[in-house]
Design an enzyme around this catalytic site. Structure first.
Site, PDB file in Angstrom:
ATOM      1  N   LYS A   6      57.336  38.557  45.876  1.00 12.02           N
ATOM      2  CA  LYS A   6      57.624  39.874  46.475  1.00 12.02           C
ATOM      3  C   LYS A   6      57.123  40.034  47.912  1.00 12.02           C
ATOM      4  O   LYS A   6      56.924  41.150  48.393  1.00 12.02           O
ATOM      5  CB  LYS A   6      57.109  41.044  45.611  1.00 12.02           C
ATOM      6  N   SER A   7      56.947  38.891  48.577  1.00 10.55           N
ATOM      7  CA  SER A   7      56.478  38.938  49.969  1.00 10.55           C
ATOM      8  C   SER A   7      57.599  38.737  50.985  1.00 10.55           C
ATOM      9  O   SER A   7      57.350  38.768  52.190  1.00 10.55           O
ATOM     10  CB  SER A   7      55.433  37.844  50.195  1.00 10.55           C
ATOM     11  N   GLY A   8      58.827  38.469  50.489  1.00 12.33           N
ATOM     12  CA  GLY A   8      59.929  38.231  51.421  1.00 12.33           C
ATOM     13  C   GLY A   8      60.589  36.865  51.243  1.00 12.33           C
ATOM     14  O   GLY A   8      61.206  36.331  52.175  1.00 12.33           O
ATOM     15  N   HIS A  41      56.350  29.315  45.209  1.00 10.77           N
ATOM     16  CA  HIS A  41      55.287  30.308  45.005  1.00 10.77           C
ATOM     17  C   HIS A  41      53.978  29.604  44.642  1.00 10.77           C
ATOM     18  O   HIS A  41      52.997  30.257  44.300  1.00 10.77           O
ATOM     19  CB  HIS A  41      55.634  31.265  43.860  1.00 10.77           C
ATOM     20  N   SER A  90      56.575  46.678  45.132  1.00 10.93           N
ATOM     21  CA  SER A  90      57.828  45.932  44.997  1.00 10.93           C
ATOM     22  C   SER A  90      57.886  45.226  43.637  1.00 10.93           C
ATOM     23  O   SER A  90      58.898  45.244  42.938  1.00 10.93           O
ATOM     24  CB  SER A  90      57.931  44.920  46.150  1.00 10.93           C
ATOM     25  N   TYR A 118      55.493  39.783  56.687  1.00 13.41           N
ATOM     26  CA  TYR A 118      56.686  40.558  56.364  1.00 13.41           C
ATOM     27  C   TYR A 118      56.798  41.724  57.351  1.00 13.41           C
ATOM     28  O   TYR A 118      57.886  42.028  57.844  1.00 13.41           O
ATOM     29  CB  TYR A 118      56.554  41.061  54.924  1.00 13.41           C
ATOM     30  N   ARG A 141      65.539  46.420  47.427  1.00 12.16           N
ATOM     31  CA  ARG A 141      65.202  47.779  47.019  1.00 12.16           C
ATOM     32  C   ARG A 141      65.088  48.715  48.206  1.00 12.16           C
ATOM     33  O   ARG A 141      65.949  49.556  48.436  1.00 12.16           O
ATOM     34  CB  ARG A 141      63.888  47.719  46.212  1.00 12.16           C
ATOM     35  N   GLY A 163      63.098  47.521  51.442  1.00 10.96           N
ATOM     36  CA  GLY A 163      63.000  46.684  52.636  1.00 10.96           C
ATOM     37  C   GLY A 163      62.193  47.298  53.763  1.00 10.96           C
ATOM     38  O   GLY A 163      62.511  47.101  54.933  1.00 10.96           O
TER      39      GLY A 163
HETATM   40  P1  A3P Z   1      61.021  45.940  48.369  1.00 11.04           P
HETATM   41  O1  A3P Z   1      61.019  45.900  46.876  1.00 11.04           O
HETATM   42  O2  A3P Z   1      59.764  46.566  48.919  1.00 11.04           O
HETATM   43  O3  A3P Z   1      62.250  46.559  48.943  1.00 11.04           O
HETATM   44  P2  A3P Z   1      60.868  38.503  47.323  1.00 11.04           P
HETATM   45  O4  A3P Z   1      62.129  37.985  47.876  1.00 11.04           O
HETATM   46  O5  A3P Z   1      59.661  37.693  47.706  1.00 11.04           O
HETATM   47  O6  A3P Z   1      60.967  38.747  45.867  1.00 11.04           O
HETATM   48  O7  A3P Z   1      60.585  39.933  48.019  1.00 11.04           O
HETATM   49  C1  A3P Z   1      61.444  41.014  47.773  1.00 11.04           C
HETATM   50  C2  A3P Z   1      61.168  42.085  48.780  1.00 11.04           C
HETATM   51  O8  A3P Z   1      61.689  41.677  50.062  1.00 11.04           O
HETATM   52  C3  A3P Z   1      61.863  43.393  48.419  1.00 11.04           C
HETATM   53  O9  A3P Z   1      60.992  44.439  48.902  1.00 11.04           O
HETATM   54  C4  A3P Z   1      63.133  43.287  49.260  1.00 11.04           C
HETATM   55  O10 A3P Z   1      63.782  44.513  49.483  1.00 11.04           O
HETATM   56  C5  A3P Z   1      62.555  42.687  50.534  1.00 11.04           C
HETATM   57  N1  A3P Z   1      63.600  42.126  51.415  1.00 11.04           N
HETATM   58  C6  A3P Z   1      64.525  41.199  51.128  1.00 11.04           C
HETATM   59  N2  A3P Z   1      65.349  41.005  52.181  1.00 11.04           N
HETATM   60  C7  A3P Z   1      64.936  41.846  53.162  1.00 11.04           C
HETATM   61  C8  A3P Z   1      65.381  42.130  54.489  1.00 11.04           C
HETATM   62  N3  A3P Z   1      66.445  41.536  55.030  1.00 11.04           N
HETATM   63  N4  A3P Z   1      64.697  43.054  55.207  1.00 11.04           N
HETATM   64  C9  A3P Z   1      63.623  43.683  54.683  1.00 11.04           C
HETATM   65  N5  A3P Z   1      63.158  43.462  53.429  1.00 11.04           N
HETATM   66  C10 A3P Z   1      63.795  42.545  52.677  1.00 11.04           C
END
Ligand code: A3P
Length: 287
Positions: free
Chosen positions: A44-46, A99, A129, A184, A248, A250
């Site tokens: 959940k870090s991007g 991970h 997230s 992020y 979700r 972002g």
């Molecule tokens: P949120 O749930 O806060 O929206 P991972 O890919 O490590 O599982 O992380 C998912 C998180 O990255 C989610 O955060 C998702 O929305 C965010 N994310 C994915 N693509 C993104 C983008 N282009 N810009 C900003 N956030 C992004």
């Protein structure tokens, strides 16, 4: 007590939908090449964002990979079952994500010159997230209430264990110029600048036009509309996107909409204690 839904691997809990003994052994025996690039994240870090960005940085901005290959096959996870089927098809320079904490990287990684981009995110936003992700992903344990999930997160009773252990493992790793840390938040704030840093680190020499093009196609809204990246190809039995979409919000700072004062104090106190004495500092305040 550990969740019966997860498997345990060297002290870490992993969801069995994507991992099994064979995939974890495959990862340990994986032959890392000098030209490989690993994106390393705590969940959940991007991660998915980097699955979009990295192929485009490496290929100079050709959109073909993000338009034709689902993210999990485009930049596969080192530890997941899919890699065994895909490894032979990946072309050099290969882009992979993991991970894994540093200690679980395969022996061939250590003797290679492979590079690492480690993406850090404010752990309070990771928690939020992850809380929503656990509600929509049927292959993960039910998170319970936010309060209950916060405790699980702090105790490391979540997939891939404690956030602090993950960060410490990679911050302590002596990889010299093979590793780049990025946040992020930095990517949210100025994606073109973040792309420029990645391009320099990977010696890709991207033009300003290529940077702008990649930033446009890797924006939150572009990815949300890209069926190769928005998880709409995943059957509903695994991901219930109507409960919460994978892409979700972002944004950074959504934790402010979820933590009460007591939860914030507890979170800050546990993390500060676990990071006490470390030689690195975090790019955000924990308060
Ligand atoms: P949120 O749930 O806060 O929206 P991972 O890919 O490590 O599982 O992380 C998912 C998180 O990255 C989610 O955060 C998702 O929305 C965010 N994310 C994915 N693509 C993104 C983008 N282009 N810009 C900003 N956030 C992004």
């Amino acid at each position: 007590m550990l969740s019966p839904e997860y498997i345990q691997y060297r002290g870490l809990l992993l969801p069995p939908m994507a991992h099994n003994a064979e995939s974890l052994e495959y990862a340990q025996n994986f032959s890392v090449e000098d030209t490989d690039v690993f994106v390393v994240t705590y969940p959940k870090s991007g991660t998915i964002w980097m699955q979009e960005i990295l192929p485009l940085v490496l290929n100079g901005g050709d959109l073909t990979p993000i338009q034709t290959i689902a993210n999990w096959d485009r930049v596969p996870w080192l530890e997941e079952k899919r890699l065994a089927e895909l490894a032979d098809k990946l072309t050099s320079p290969r882009a992979l994500v993991t991970h894994f904490p540093y200690s679980l990287m395969p022996p061939s990684f250590h003797s290679s010159k492979a590079k690492v981009i480690y993406v850090m995110r404010n752990p309070k936003d990771i928690l939020v997230s992850s809380y929503y992700f656990h509600q929509m992903a049927t292959f993960l344990e039910d998170p319970g209430t936010f309060d209950e999930f916060l405790e699980k997160f702090l105790e490391g009773r979540v997939m891939f264990g404690k956030w602090t252990d993950h960060v410490k493992s990679w911050k302590r790793a002596e990889l010299g110029d093979r590793i780049m840390f990025i946040t992020y938040e930095e990517m949210v704030q100025d994606l073109p600048a973040a792309l420029r840093r990645m391009s320099d680190f990977l010696c890709c020499n991207l033009s300003d036009d290529a940077i702008q093009k990649i930033a446009k196609h890797c924006s939150f809204n572009s990815m949300k509309a890209n069926r190769m990246s928005n998880f709409s190809l995943v059957p509903k039995e695994y991901m219930e996107s109507d409960k919460s979409p994978f892409l979700r919000k972002g944004i950074s700072g959504d934790w402010k909409n979820h933590f009460n004062a007591e939860q914030l104090a507890r979170f800050t106190s546990v993390l500060s204690k676990e990071l006490e004495g470390e030689s690195f500092s975090l790019p955000w305040s924990l308060d």
